[in-house]
Every structure is written in C-alpha cells, then in structure tokens.
Design a protein around this motif. Sequence first.
Motif, PDB file in Angstrom:
ATOM      1  N   UNK A 143     -50.628-113.887  38.249  1.00 20.12           N
ATOM      2  CA  UNK A 143     -50.121-114.487  39.480  1.00 20.12           C
ATOM      3  C   UNK A 143     -48.689-114.012  39.732  1.00 20.12           C
ATOM      4  N   UNK A 144     -48.331-113.785  40.998  1.00 16.51           N
ATOM      5  CA  UNK A 144     -46.993-113.267  41.325  1.00 16.51           C
ATOM      6  C   UNK A 144     -45.855-114.066  40.694  1.00 16.51           C
ATOM      7  N   UNK A 145     -45.972-115.390  40.706  1.00 13.91           N
ATOM      8  CA  UNK A 145     -44.888-116.210  40.166  1.00 13.91           C
ATOM      9  C   UNK A 145     -44.720-116.036  38.658  1.00 13.91           C
ATOM     10  N   UNK A 146     -45.781-115.663  37.967  1.00 14.89           N
ATOM     11  CA  UNK A 146     -45.705-115.472  36.523  1.00 14.89           C
ATOM     12  C   UNK A 146     -45.163-114.100  36.135  1.00 14.89           C
ATOM     13  N   UNK A 147     -45.144-113.179  37.094  1.00 13.39           N
ATOM     14  CA  UNK A 147     -44.639-111.834  36.819  1.00 13.39           C
ATOM     15  C   UNK A 147     -43.299-111.565  37.486  1.00 13.39           C
ATOM     16  N   UNK A 148     -42.803-112.506  38.261  1.00 12.05           N
ATOM     17  CA  UNK A 148     -41.543-112.316  38.970  1.00 12.05           C
ATOM     18  C   UNK A 148     -40.419-111.983  37.992  1.00 12.05           C
ATOM     19  N   UNK A 149     -39.739-110.857  38.207  1.00 11.42           N
ATOM     20  CA  UNK A 149     -38.606-110.460  37.380  1.00 11.42           C
ATOM     21  C   UNK A 149     -38.961-109.851  36.045  1.00 11.42           C
ATOM     22  N   UNK A 150     -40.266-109.704  35.726  1.00 10.41           N
ATOM     23  CA  UNK A 150     -40.663-109.241  34.394  1.00 10.41           C
ATOM     24  C   UNK A 150     -40.389-107.757  34.165  1.00 10.41           C
ATOM     25  N   UNK A 151     -40.193-106.993  35.242  1.00 13.84           N
ATOM     26  CA  UNK A 151     -39.835-105.569  35.125  1.00 13.84           C
ATOM     27  C   UNK A 151     -38.462-105.300  35.715  1.00 13.84           C
ATOM     28  N   UNK A 152     -37.605-106.288  35.646  1.00 10.51           N
ATOM     29  CA  UNK A 152     -36.283-106.212  36.272  1.00 10.51           C
ATOM     30  C   UNK A 152     -35.500-104.991  35.793  1.00 10.51           C
ATOM     31  N   UNK A 153     -34.992-104.232  36.768  1.00  8.46           N
ATOM     32  CA  UNK A 153     -34.154-103.084  36.468  1.00  8.46           C
ATOM     33  C   UNK A 153     -34.899-101.791  36.203  1.00  8.46           C
ATOM     34  N   UNK A 154     -36.227-101.844  36.089  1.00  3.81           N
ATOM     35  CA  UNK A 154     -36.995-100.624  35.861  1.00  3.81           C
ATOM     36  C   UNK A 154     -37.153 -99.846  37.165  1.00  3.81           C
ATOM     37  N   UNK A 155     -37.472 -98.572  37.038  1.00  5.69           N
ATOM     38  CA  UNK A 155     -37.698 -97.710  38.198  1.00  5.69           C
ATOM     39  C   UNK A 155     -39.159 -97.282  38.202  1.00  5.69           C
ATOM     40  N   UNK A 156     -39.823 -97.497  39.336  1.00  3.14           N
ATOM     41  CA  UNK A 156     -41.244 -97.190  39.449  1.00  3.14           C
ATOM     42  C   UNK A 156     -41.501 -96.192  40.568  1.00  3.14           C
ATOM     43  N   UNK A 157     -42.404 -95.254  40.308  1.00  2.00           N
ATOM     44  CA  UNK A 157     -42.936 -94.378  41.353  1.00  2.00           C
ATOM     45  C   UNK A 157     -44.355 -94.852  41.653  1.00  2.00           C
ATOM     46  N   UNK A 158     -44.642 -95.062  42.925  1.00  2.00           N
ATOM     47  CA  UNK A 158     -46.006 -95.385  43.329  1.00  2.00           C
ATOM     48  C   UNK A 158     -46.472 -94.320  44.304  1.00  2.00           C
ATOM     49  N   UNK A 159     -47.464 -93.580  43.904  1.00  2.00           N
ATOM     50  CA  UNK A 159     -48.019 -92.517  44.738  1.00  2.00           C
ATOM     51  C   UNK A 159     -49.069 -93.108  45.668  1.00  2.00           C
ATOM     52  N   UNK A 160     -49.047 -92.710  46.935  1.00  2.00           N
ATOM     53  CA  UNK A 160     -49.996 -93.241  47.905  1.00  2.00           C
ATOM     54  C   UNK A 160     -49.670 -94.669  48.275  1.00  2.00           C
ATOM     55  N   UNK A 161     -48.364 -94.965  48.435  1.00  2.00           N
ATOM     56  CA  UNK A 161     -47.915 -96.347  48.608  1.00  2.00           C
ATOM     57  C   UNK A 161     -47.670 -96.752  50.054  1.00  2.00           C
ATOM     58  N   UNK A 162     -48.020 -95.908  51.007  1.00  2.00           N
ATOM     59  CA  UNK A 162     -47.750 -96.237  52.403  1.00  2.00           C
ATOM     60  C   UNK A 162     -48.712 -97.282  52.954  1.00  2.00           C
ATOM     61  N   UNK A 163     -49.862 -97.439  52.309  1.00  2.00           N
ATOM     62  CA  UNK A 163     -50.854 -98.371  52.840  1.00  2.00           C
ATOM     63  C   UNK A 163     -51.819 -98.782  51.739  1.00  2.00           C
ATOM     64  N   UNK A 164     -52.712 -99.704  52.069  1.00  2.00           N
ATOM     65  CA  UNK A 164     -53.805-100.077  51.181  1.00  2.00           C
ATOM     66  C   UNK A 164     -53.383-100.577  49.813  1.00  2.00           C
TER      67      UNK A 164
END
Length: 342
Positions: A22-43
């Motif tokens: 659930x979003x509330x249980x993961x909020x802040x759990x990757x704080x400060x990390x850098x993520x690349x998401x490929x194909x992130x414009x939609x869907x």
Amino acid sequence: MDLGQFGISAVPLHNSPYGPLLPEHLAGSNKGKVAIVKGAAQGIGKKIAEALANSGANVAIVDLKDGSETKTACESFNVKAACYSCDVTDVERMRTVVEDIEKVLGPIDILVKNAGMNRGRPICMDTFEGYWRCFEVNYKSVMNCIFAVLPGMRERKSGTIISMASRAGTHDCPLALGYTDSKTAIIRATASIQGELEMDGLGETIQMFSLHPGGVPTALGSCKYILTRSYNYPMVNQWPPVPGSEEGLQYQSAGFPADVAQRYPEAEKTMKQFLTYLRTDPGLCAMTCAYLATGRGKQLRGMYLDVRQDIGRVAARGRSALQKAGLYSLKMDFIEDYANEV
C-alpha cells in the motif's frame, strides 16, 4: 493461444495494492535514491514512476513520448523529476542519457524497464524486420539499459534492476512470436545476470527481477480497448469492476490485425475471451516495483515474479527452497527417467 494451458490458483490472487504494498506503507522507503523508469510517459510506466516518487525516489522519466504529465505527478511527492527523450534501442543515445541523468539527479540506484510491443502476426504473415523490431523494442532495449547502468551499480555495490516480462515468456504463444521470444529472453537474462552478481559476491546488494505485471488492460501492441474508468493515484481496492460488467472496460476488438483475424477466426474468438481476464490495477505492479527497490524482497532476486501473488507468502518459502525446487524460473522437463544432464 490455448487458454487451457493456464492454471487456476487455489489461493486468490491480488489485483490491487495490498498490505506491505500500500502507498502509505512505502512512503519514503526509497528516500534519496535515483530511479530511471523507461516507458514512463503513460500506462504502467507512469504508475511505476509515481510509486517510486511516493517512496521518496527522484525519478528520471525516459520515453520518446511527452512525459511532462508524469513529471508533474512525481513532483507532487516533493521529489525531483526530469524527462529525457530517448529511443532506448539506440545504444549511444542511452549512454548519453544515463550520463545526463547522473549529472542532474545523481548516481542511479533503481532501473525499471517498462516498454513493449506485440505485432500479433504469425511468421507466415510477417516479415523478419517486423519480428526483429518487436525483439529490439522488448529485449534489446532492456539489455541496452542494463549495460548502461549496471557498471555503476557494481562499482557502488548497490542497486535494483526490474524488467517487465510477461506470462507469455513462460508459455508457447502462437501469433505472438516476437513478443514471446523477447519476454522469455528477459526472464532468462535476469536470472543469468543475477547469477554473475552472486559469483562476484554482490547478490546481497544488487538485485535483478523480472515481473509479470498481471492482467493489466494496456494499449500494448494491437490490443484495442477503451478505459471508461480513470486511474487516480493512490489506488483504491475497488478494481476490477465485476467481471462481465460494462463498467471499466469496453473492448473494441481482439488483439489481431484484420487479416490475421480473418485467417484465424478461432484465435480471434479466444483473444476476445482472454481480454475479459485483464482486470489488474496497474498500481499493483507499480507498488511492487517500489517495494522491491527497497531491498525487502532480495531473497527473490533473479526470479520471475507474478505481481498478483502475495509477495510475503512467496518469500516466506525461503530462497534456498525455491531454488532447490526450481520455482519462479524457466526450466525444461522430460519424461520419466530422463534428466537435463550436463
């Protein structure tokens, strides 16, 4: 496609975020990390970017399409976000984009590769160029991103790489050769690369995963549909609509081009039936990615995971037990008395 080749789980599957996802249980759990998401414009990719932003990660949105909407959504979580236009099958361009991302956001901790296409054509009605383009979009792009990002992760001894596979990568799927081949390759490459990381003593700190995102109704390939319900983040546990109802999805056609549907009417009929099973909230895959990026699922590293299965239940079986049984990996079986010998 023979729907009879698919099994039925005795344990109910999840179709929306649950418990630890659930979003509330993961909020802040990757704080400060850098993520690349490929194909992130939609869907699904857009939802993955948002889920990672919710978990505190700064997000690089990589897509040939305009990712400004995704950028705004990510920034609402008080993280940094930036858009990069890139054909991820272009090796030199991908290297340049990674360098640019690291200059702006910092070293890359998380890579999620979400892009794909399916031509829906048999080999007798296709060209090699068409088949190979599908393979390039689905598989070359994955490996291109890995080759660009993994060296830095190995140097820092830290990172998570998640690739979107498919149940099609675990079954024979006529009329989807390029799609099936490429998704199978993703599953196999994930396990093999993780094996190399284990050999170098990096398994505990760098994890690879391949995911089946569930039965998400997306615009992949030639599958055509209309979404009559919008996805508003964070997701609520009210998806899917009641199977067979008109709310949520209105299918315009099955997933094959007209000439293919005319030649293979039974396949067209089966595809229409198959589409009724697409009822997974895209937020489930998104939150699974955010969860795995925290390192909490590292005992499942190198494996192929169906996001609808309860991740805690699977992990509780134990890494060694899963590996010994050959579960969550590709394998070949033979008749009795024969084994896959060296």
